[in-house]
Motif scaffolding. Structure first.
Motif, PDB file in Angstrom:
ATOM      1  N   ASP A  16      21.826  -0.258  70.876  1.00 35.35           N
ATOM      2  CA  ASP A  16      20.702  -0.760  70.208  1.00 35.35           C
ATOM      3  C   ASP A  16      19.491  -1.317  71.216  1.00 35.35           C
TER       4      ASP A  16
ATOM      5  N   ALA B 258      29.669 -17.914  54.825  1.00 30.56           N
ATOM      6  CA  ALA B 258      29.022 -17.071  54.335  1.00 30.56           C
ATOM      7  C   ALA B 258      27.921 -16.626  55.261  1.00 30.56           C
ATOM      8  N   ASP B 259      27.255 -17.380  55.990  1.00 34.37           N
ATOM      9  CA  ASP B 259      26.232 -17.024  56.852  1.00 34.37           C
ATOM     10  C   ASP B 259      26.920 -16.141  58.011  1.00 34.37           C
TER      11      ASP B 259
ATOM     12  N   SER C 171      11.903 -10.083  59.223  1.00 34.08           N
ATOM     13  CA  SER C 171      12.724 -10.845  60.370  1.00 34.08           C
ATOM     14  C   SER C 171      13.613 -12.130  59.825  1.00 34.08           C
TER      15      SER C 171
ATOM     16  N   ARG D  96      15.550  -6.977  60.605  1.00 33.74           N
ATOM     17  CA  ARG D  96      15.250  -6.499  62.160  1.00 33.74           C
ATOM     18  C   ARG D  96      14.541  -7.545  62.890  1.00 33.74           C
TER      19      ARG D  96
ATOM     20  N   PHE E  62      23.747  -5.058  74.212  1.00 31.66           N
ATOM     21  CA  PHE E  62      23.352  -3.990  72.921  1.00 31.66           C
ATOM     22  C   PHE E  62      23.394  -2.605  73.501  1.00 31.66           C
TER      23      PHE E  62
ATOM     24  N   VAL F  96      24.909  -7.895  59.952  1.00 31.58           N
ATOM     25  CA  VAL F  96      23.392  -7.224  60.404  1.00 31.58           C
ATOM     26  C   VAL F  96      23.496  -7.246  62.039  1.00 31.58           C
TER      27      VAL F  96
ATOM     28  N   PRO G  12      20.364 -20.409  59.060  1.00 31.72           N
ATOM     29  CA  PRO G  12      19.758 -18.773  59.046  1.00 31.72           C
ATOM     30  C   PRO G  12      18.453 -18.664  58.542  1.00 31.72           C
TER      31      PRO G  12
ATOM     32  N   SER H 169      27.408 -21.521  57.768  1.00 34.36           N
ATOM     33  CA  SER H 169      28.442 -21.625  56.805  1.00 34.36           C
ATOM     34  C   SER H 169      29.371 -20.185  57.027  1.00 34.36           C
TER      35      SER H 169
ATOM     36  N   PRO I  48      24.390  -5.961  65.770  1.00 34.02           N
ATOM     37  CA  PRO I  48      24.878  -4.677  66.091  1.00 34.02           C
ATOM     38  C   PRO I  48      26.649  -4.645  65.885  1.00 34.02           C
TER      39      PRO I  48
ATOM     40  N   VAL J 293      16.094 -14.018  58.568  1.00 30.74           N
ATOM     41  CA  VAL J 293      17.664 -13.834  58.252  1.00 30.74           C
ATOM     42  C   VAL J 293      17.918 -14.498  56.795  1.00 30.74           C
ATOM     43  N   LEU J 294      17.428 -15.602  56.660  1.00 29.77           N
ATOM     44  CA  LEU J 294      17.918 -16.177  55.324  1.00 29.77           C
ATOM     45  C   LEU J 294      17.431 -15.090  53.834  1.00 29.77           C
TER      46      LEU J 294
ATOM     47  N   LYS K 139      19.786 -12.445  53.718  1.00 30.01           N
ATOM     48  CA  LYS K 139      21.199 -12.716  53.061  1.00 30.01           C
ATOM     49  C   LYS K 139      20.782 -13.203  51.480  1.00 30.01           C
TER      50      LYS K 139
ATOM     51  N   TYR L 156      27.449 -12.911  56.716  1.00 29.55           N
ATOM     52  CA  TYR L 156      26.397 -12.037  56.642  1.00 29.55           C
ATOM     53  C   TYR L 156      25.829 -11.404  58.253  1.00 29.55           C
ATOM     54  N   LEU L 157      25.700 -12.447  59.300  1.00 20.76           N
ATOM     55  CA  LEU L 157      25.272 -12.265  60.573  1.00 20.76           C
ATOM     56  C   LEU L 157      26.048 -11.045  61.113  1.00 20.76           C
TER      57      LEU L 157
ATOM     58  N   LEU M 261      15.583 -13.028  63.098  1.00 18.92           N
ATOM     59  CA  LEU M 261      16.907 -12.032  63.540  1.00 18.92           C
ATOM     60  C   LEU M 261      16.783 -12.005  65.052  1.00 18.92           C
TER      61      LEU M 261
END
Lengths: 420, 420
Positions: free
Chosen positions: B268, A62-63, B182, B195, B265, A70, A3, A60, A72, B184-185, B188, A66-67, A7
């Protein structure tokens, strides 16, 4: 580690996955477009970190959760299931050896593998390699200016971008040709030799000789402990006479700090000279304590300056050390190490060299670790060059021609001196 | 965490221990001497990290073994035994609330406790607080220049000092008033909104409309899927006629990338406009796909520009969006978000403001996270000021008078806008 990316790499990854080309063979090359610091070269570093990142590349549970929150809401479940299975086992990473000399527009790290993973790795690899290479290059530039015999110490822990930035700074400064770090954790983790002297706060924490506790030191060869406070006071009188400075100008708190430090570290005595007046206090006090130690069989190892005209003062200090050594018949005295610090930059090193300084060791902090002349290397991660047309069935941005490995020779780290 | 310090802190600690004053009550204050970036204020940040570091302050058996190998051989065993028992449980840390406005020479973090621990914490706390405060301050300066309504996104992951530097940059930019990251980690770990748009590599990975796969999209309200490729091509003709640009100049690979992204998307959809010509390719292609989406009941959300005169182009883009919105009777079209990136600095923001841009969102990387105008805050950690004479029995450098807590008000992070 997976992660640690932008994004948009994940939204684009979904795009590739949905178009069914996530497993298309792809390749990317990492390079910079212009040499950093207006120079012609850089050291490629952080490459081992890149390898470690590949091994640890995995999302993981958890990752993935989380994704899901976030990306769409239209993102298909099957994509998240796919991410959960993803690793970099099909990726090949090629790189020049850590610390190699590299040049603008010549890739020094190359990645081949399935398109989706190759793309997801972009930001992560750029993050791991860019600062590592930048600070290693900066360190090498200091080394080249300082010459092969100067001892260079990295001391930027308090100025870096947090603990990890500081550890990277220590590690890659060493790869770039520094000899030591002040960072204890870097020493422990990476085996880099650590060094340190004393701070002004320690000197200032003493105001009079009464505060020295304990006061006695046994001679190196053994025997009755001697009152080092009294001995240093005796020597101070003689040194002041030789140097023609008034003994009352030698600050007794500073003398107390020096004596206390000498009793604590009799084989490693160092003095920080500029808490008060270098010429009338720091230097006479240091010489007095060093001569007292000598009388007991010990050798002092060095002095440090942290303000003023460092090159000029180093010459005056060497003169005094020579004079004391000759007068009191202590030959090793003139070889006492002179270390300097205080906002040392490339320009400082040029000045030291121009003025013919007597400096033996230089501590560099801010201007090493923050690379103020160019705080970012600006690496890019691109598909291999020279592709006019995409290969059949491969997306153009990551299509994979045969590349030629750049003919770069390894950068030996012998005696801390880059061989250019 | 305890070994994250400079070696000289440990040699001096031994000095204090040996003199029997390691448990003397001491205090230190953390502040900077001059406001960063030639400004009058900073945001104090990293303070929560400082607290965490206190809780975790301990030398493990491995740490002590390492210290044994690097401290002078004369160091007594009892000192290492003492280090192994050490924690910061007797230390009190006071600080302004995270993100408070702080000023030069006014302490914003204060430490009280036994001399030895207070001193060992110096470098660690400086490391944790300095960059955090610097980048939070930098972020606030961007926020002040951009105004309260501009959306600001941190995107410096690839330019920071490694993963932890980047995470600090994301976290403290958010505290300083940015809206998004931006990274991701960082999203999280810290709950910062993330974004992302798309990259040029994604656009360039398409060369023709044949590559779009899948090609169909069902209307938002449900019903038969529609061939979005064909629909977008139809709209492209109409848009080019309205804008008086030749349809053959609209790059079909770019159109394919946009259509593919829109199918992936549909709620989006965003377009990166400057892979080829913005006016004759990026913009007509984007409008065509956005109008095709509109026909199916979806709204596009934004465009991004990553090169050229961003302010000027934003105005031209807004004109085109308005023209399309009016001509094709799509009222929301003129409110499409215009995002920009590309080496954005404080100067860029001043230019945007001067030229009256139509920019809604700005991505900042290098100039935010590396703080090139001043890459180090230069904090110091000193005994409290105003001590003329040391207190009885206390070392002067860390003697502890009563201090007055600086009257600093908290810095609210409402709507990402610093209230100054």
């Amino acid at each position: 580690m997976a992660p640690l990316t932008d994004l948009y790499q994940l939204t684009m990854a979904y795009g590739h996955w949905r178009a069914g080309r996530h497993r298309a063979p792809a390749a990317a090359e990492l390079f910079f477009r212009r040499g950093p610091f207006r120079g012609s070269f850089a050291l490629g570093a952080g490459l081992a970190e890149g390898l470690r990142c590949l091994r640890a590349f995995r999302f993981s549970a958890a990752d993935v959760a989380y994704l899901r929150s976030v990306l769409p809401s239209t993102t298909e479940d099957a994509f998240f299931d796919y991410l959960a299975t993803l690793d970099a086992s099909e990726v090949t990473l090629s790189a020049v050896p850590e610390g190699s000399v590299v040049f603008a527009r010549v890739p020094f790290l190359q990645v081949k593998g399935p398109l989706l993973v190759v793309q997801l790795l972009e930001t992560t690899l750029l993050c791991l390699v860019s600062y590592a290479s930048l600070v290693a290059t900066n360190a090498t530039r200091f080394r080249l200016l300082a010459g092969p015999d100067m001892k260079l110490m990295e001391m930027g822990l308090r100025r870096a971008q947090g603990p990890d930035g500081a550890l990277s700074a220590s590690k890659y400064s060493y790869i770039g040709g520094f000899d030591y770090t002040s960072n204890v954790l870097a020493g422990k983790l990476y085996g880099i030799p650590v060094r340190g002297t004393i701070a002004h706060s320690f000197i200032m924490s003493f105001t009079s000789l009464e505060e020295v506790q304990p006061r006695e030191l046994p001679p190196l060869a053994g025997g009755e402990p001697v009152d080092l406070v009294a001995l240093a006071e005796l020597w101070l009188g003689q040194v002041c006479e030789l140097l023609q400075t008034p003994p009352e100008k030698a600050n007794r708190g500073e003398l107390a700090a020096f004596v206390s430090y000498a009793i604590t570290f009799p084989r490693d005595f160092q003095g920080l000279l500029d808490t008060y007046c270098v010429r009338r206090s720091g230097l006479p006090n240091f010489c007095a304590v060093a001569l007292a130690l000598h009388q007991l069989g010990y050798q002092a190892i060095g002095v440090r300056l942290d303000s003023g005209d460092l090159a000029q003062q180093s010459k005056e200090i060497r003169q005094v050390l020579r004079a004391c050594g000759a007068h009191f018949q202590v030959p090793w005295f003139e070889t006492i190490l002179i270390a300097v610090s205080n906002d040392i930059s490339e320009q400082s090193l040029e000045e030291f060299s121009r003025e013919g300084s007597e400096i033996d060791m230089i501590g560099v902090g801010t201007n090493l670790v923050t690379c103020p002349l160019q705080p970012s290397l600006g690496c890019v991660y691109k598909p291999p060059l020279g592709i006019e047309r995409p290969q059949e069935g491969l997306p153009r941005a990551f299509s994979s021609p045969g590349w030629t490995t750049p003919a770069l020779s390894a950068f030996p780290h012998s005696r801390g001196v880059p061989a250019l």
